[in-house]
Design a protein around this motif. Sequence first.
Motif, PDB file in Angstrom:
ATOM      1  N   UNK A 599      28.223  60.820   6.802  1.00  0.00           N
ATOM      2  CA  UNK A 599      29.137  61.941   6.966  1.00  0.00           C
ATOM      3  C   UNK A 599      28.637  63.177   7.197  1.00  0.00           C
ATOM      4  N   UNK A 600      27.629  63.434   6.455  1.00  0.00           N
ATOM      5  CA  UNK A 600      27.101  64.950   6.577  1.00  0.00           C
ATOM      6  C   UNK A 600      26.350  65.090   7.822  1.00  0.00           C
ATOM      7  N   UNK A 601      25.602  63.949   8.245  1.00  0.00           N
ATOM      8  CA  UNK A 601      24.777  64.039   9.431  1.00  0.00           C
ATOM      9  C   UNK A 601      25.733  64.223  10.675  1.00  0.00           C
ATOM     10  N   UNK A 602      26.857  63.105  10.713  1.00  0.00           N
ATOM     11  CA  UNK A 602      27.653  63.063  11.931  1.00  0.00           C
ATOM     12  C   UNK A 602      28.864  64.188  11.754  1.00  0.00           C
ATOM     13  N   UNK A 603      29.040  64.930  10.916  1.00  0.00           N
ATOM     14  CA  UNK A 603      30.010  65.989  10.604  1.00  0.00           C
ATOM     15  C   UNK A 603      31.560  65.328  10.661  1.00  0.00           C
ATOM     16  N   UNK A 604      31.628  64.060  10.541  1.00  0.00           N
ATOM     17  CA  UNK A 604      32.971  63.572  10.558  1.00  0.00           C
ATOM     18  C   UNK A 604      32.944  62.304   9.598  1.00  0.00           C
ATOM     19  N   UNK A 605      34.174  61.896   9.059  1.00  0.00           N
ATOM     20  CA  UNK A 605      34.143  60.781   8.122  1.00  0.00           C
ATOM     21  C   UNK A 605      34.146  59.532   9.012  1.00  0.00           C
ATOM     22  N   UNK A 606      33.865  58.393   8.122  1.00  0.00           N
ATOM     23  CA  UNK A 606      33.718  57.084   8.660  1.00  0.00           C
ATOM     24  C   UNK A 606      35.427  56.880   9.046  1.00  0.00           C
ATOM     25  N   UNK A 607      35.363  55.430  10.195  1.00  0.00           N
ATOM     26  CA  UNK A 607      36.862  55.169  10.608  1.00  0.00           C
ATOM     27  C   UNK A 607      37.232  54.412   9.381  1.00  0.00           C
ATOM     28  N   UNK A 608      36.584  53.689   8.786  1.00  0.00           N
ATOM     29  CA  UNK A 608      36.901  52.813   7.706  1.00  0.00           C
ATOM     30  C   UNK A 608      36.236  53.423   6.277  1.00  0.00           C
ATOM     31  N   UNK A 609      37.369  53.800   5.345  1.00  0.00           N
ATOM     32  CA  UNK A 609      36.781  54.580   4.246  1.00  0.00           C
ATOM     33  C   UNK A 609      36.394  53.719   3.427  1.00  0.00           C
ATOM     34  N   UNK A 610      35.114  54.101   2.421  1.00  0.00           N
ATOM     35  CA  UNK A 610      34.838  53.130   1.433  1.00  0.00           C
ATOM     36  C   UNK A 610      35.246  53.655   0.166  1.00  0.00           C
ATOM     37  N   UNK A 611      36.340  53.171  -0.465  1.00  0.00           N
ATOM     38  CA  UNK A 611      36.911  53.788  -1.708  1.00  0.00           C
ATOM     39  C   UNK A 611      36.907  52.734  -2.734  1.00  0.00           C
ATOM     40  N   UNK A 612      37.488  53.168  -3.965  1.00  0.00           N
ATOM     41  CA  UNK A 612      37.464  52.062  -5.031  1.00  0.00           C
ATOM     42  C   UNK A 612      37.997  50.645  -4.697  1.00  0.00           C
ATOM     43  N   UNK A 613      38.898  50.830  -3.806  1.00  0.00           N
ATOM     44  CA  UNK A 613      39.758  49.752  -3.478  1.00  0.00           C
ATOM     45  C   UNK A 613      38.667  48.541  -2.974  1.00  0.00           C
ATOM     46  N   UNK A 614      37.585  49.212  -2.306  1.00  0.00           N
ATOM     47  CA  UNK A 614      36.603  48.259  -1.563  1.00  0.00           C
ATOM     48  C   UNK A 614      35.655  47.757  -2.777  1.00  0.00           C
ATOM     49  N   UNK A 615      35.566  48.539  -3.919  1.00  0.00           N
ATOM     50  CA  UNK A 615      34.959  47.939  -5.014  1.00  0.00           C
ATOM     51  C   UNK A 615      35.638  46.698  -5.512  1.00  0.00           C
ATOM     52  N   UNK A 616      36.962  47.096  -5.876  1.00  0.00           N
ATOM     53  CA  UNK A 616      37.781  46.041  -6.269  1.00  0.00           C
ATOM     54  C   UNK A 616      37.811  44.630  -5.307  1.00  0.00           C
ATOM     55  N   UNK A 617      37.683  45.135  -4.039  1.00  0.00           N
ATOM     56  CA  UNK A 617      37.352  43.880  -3.105  1.00  0.00           C
ATOM     57  C   UNK A 617      36.307  42.907  -3.303  1.00  0.00           C
ATOM     58  N   UNK A 618      35.096  43.643  -3.706  1.00  0.00           N
ATOM     59  CA  UNK A 618      33.935  43.055  -3.886  1.00  0.00           C
ATOM     60  C   UNK A 618      34.124  42.157  -5.281  1.00  0.00           C
ATOM     61  N   UNK A 619      34.895  42.852  -6.226  1.00  0.00           N
ATOM     62  CA  UNK A 619      35.089  41.768  -7.408  1.00  0.00           C
ATOM     63  C   UNK A 619      35.794  40.655  -7.049  1.00  0.00           C
TER      64      UNK A 619
END
Length: 734
Positions: A599-619
Amino acid sequence: MSGWDEGAVYYSNQAQFTEASAEGEAAASSSTKSRHSILLKFKEFIRNFEKEKNVFLYRESLVNNPKFLLVHLEDLLSFDSDLPSLIRSAPSDYLPLFETAAAEVLAGLKMKVAGDSGEMVEPQTGEVQIFLTSKEDSVSMRSLGAQYISKLVKISGITIAASRIKAKATYVHLICKNCKSARVIPCRPGLGGAIVPRSCDHIPQPGEEACPLDPWLVVPDRSKYVDQQTLKLQENPEDVPTGELPRNMLLSVDRHLVQTIVPGSRLTIMGIYSIFQAANLSTNHKGAVAVRQPYIRVVGMEETNEASSRGPATFTQEEVEEFKKFASNQDIYKGICSKIAPSIFGHDDVKKAVACLLFGGSRKNLPDGVKLRGDINVLLLGDPSTAKSQFLKFVEKTSPIAVYTSGKGSSAAGLTASVIRDNSSREFYLEGGAMVLADGGVVCIDEFDKMRPEDRVAIHEAMEQQTISIAKAGITTVLNSRTSVLAAANPPSGRYDDLKTAQDNIDLQTTILSRFDLIFIVKDIRMYDQDKVIASHIIKVHASAQTASNDRRTPKEENWLKRYIQYCRTECHPRLSEAACAKLQSDYVDIRRGMRQQANETGESAAIPITVRQLEAIIRLSEALAKMKLSHVATEGDVAEALRLFKVSTMDAARSGINQHINISPDMANEIKQAENQIKRRLGIGNRISERRLIDDLTRMGMNESIVRRAILIMHQRGEVEYQRERHIIVRKV
């Protein structure tokens, strides 16, 4: 000595009975006799039936819970072989007898209590309600016909509606409007009414006016009442023949069964198949006096648990051994993935994800009442003809409970729940939609991108909190929808466009994307070798109509996978091990750091956010992988595989597409700037040109084609040019 208190009732004015009625009297006395002996049998059963030595099951449960008694018909059969057949053939005669017997036994079991005056008096015991249950198979709702009327039946289905509670009179208190004499008449149970006599039997004195016809008035305050509620039971979606509407049946429940059921729960009920005269007969039935509506008076009800769809799942000993043997194989993961959609070639990771979705993680209830979902949601996004809908159809067939809907043909109310007004009583009731019906299973939604946005919002709550809240038409309630969602969607332009950014390709809101555990971008890549293999596979499938793999799968094997999934879901609830937790923690932190760097390099956030929900998804994924092996602990290996799946799906999707700012060197930026100037010179404002011609002209001038394409793309993103006619023509905007 037995039988000394039996016998008929004798009247003093015998003149009115002639010889003709003597036979009827004998028959009546014999029926009284048999009823009395059956009452004694019932009492003996409740008092003396023992499961093991000195364990009196029913006697103890009566003392512990004097309101109702749950009776197993199998126990009754082992005690006396005639009683169950009597109850089955004429339940409305013998069930009241059974309840009387239970009340009398209860009175005998209670200790005497001290009354107001200090004397010991018999304790007051109320009525006891008898619930019946049995292990027999339930009959289909479609097979219920006239031959079942007044018999005991057992059916199963889903409740789709529940009415409000009404008070139903059991004894109606009548008073004569002329001579004020009172009478109490019993009321038929269920939806039947009371039969009020036409005339008063008071004999007028001389000079007194005789009572007219129909003199009785009902006194509502002095009548006796019980609670009653009507439910609507619809057959299970998996039992409905294709192309038919599901049938539904009216149920009437009373006393302690009232308000135990919410719409959307799966039931198996025992009841008396009865008939009633419908109040609002339609005009074409006005003259038909003999036509009656059927309904079922419930005398026993069990809620089937959510893990298994058809009653409590019973697995034979051989099946369980076979499952355990299969689970102890080394390459069980591969074995299960090879059984998933074998007619589809390739897509190995998608198959693994679908396997995880079918098995599901473990649902957790925290001490403070918060529930964490265990179901896995998967989104397949990509080109047409990449077998997305085939996966959905396969899951619908394989999952123990599944509902398939298409995005365009389903509204928010159809997916969640709708409030409907009842025709006869004009009151509102709830009907559950697809997400409620699939409680404990999978909802497959095709054409997910074609859904209207306001309908898509309705699924948000169902996907994360796993409940559906309704507040409309005076009904405020929460329904369960513990379902996994498998959705398939196309990108906005129909095909996945590599020249667009990920955000333009995935045209769904971040809120709904973060609720999907895995997002797969399924591309149709043109590669000579792969195309050849796929073509030969498809031709084989069509030519032999068997799967290209050599094993000929029988329907039994398809059913076997369904049973295995059901067994794993009921028996196994894995948790993460300590080492797996530590590994997961460090990996999640690394992924977040990587996303932040990007995000810092491109100046825009990713289309798919990586949040705590994704951590729960891996669990959840690691738990599902452990569940496949019937292991109760998810190890580091499971976590590693779950992370790999997550990286090839969601992380890949987040990084996919072109990012205009990545790795542009200063020289390259300079070249792009020159290309932009040339395009602006060639293309006046408001003019149009074919994209191919423009690129050819500029390459003739010695420019690199990829640089020209990138320059056009950047101008398009700034809004300086726009595409027309499926990207063939470029128009310079004002």
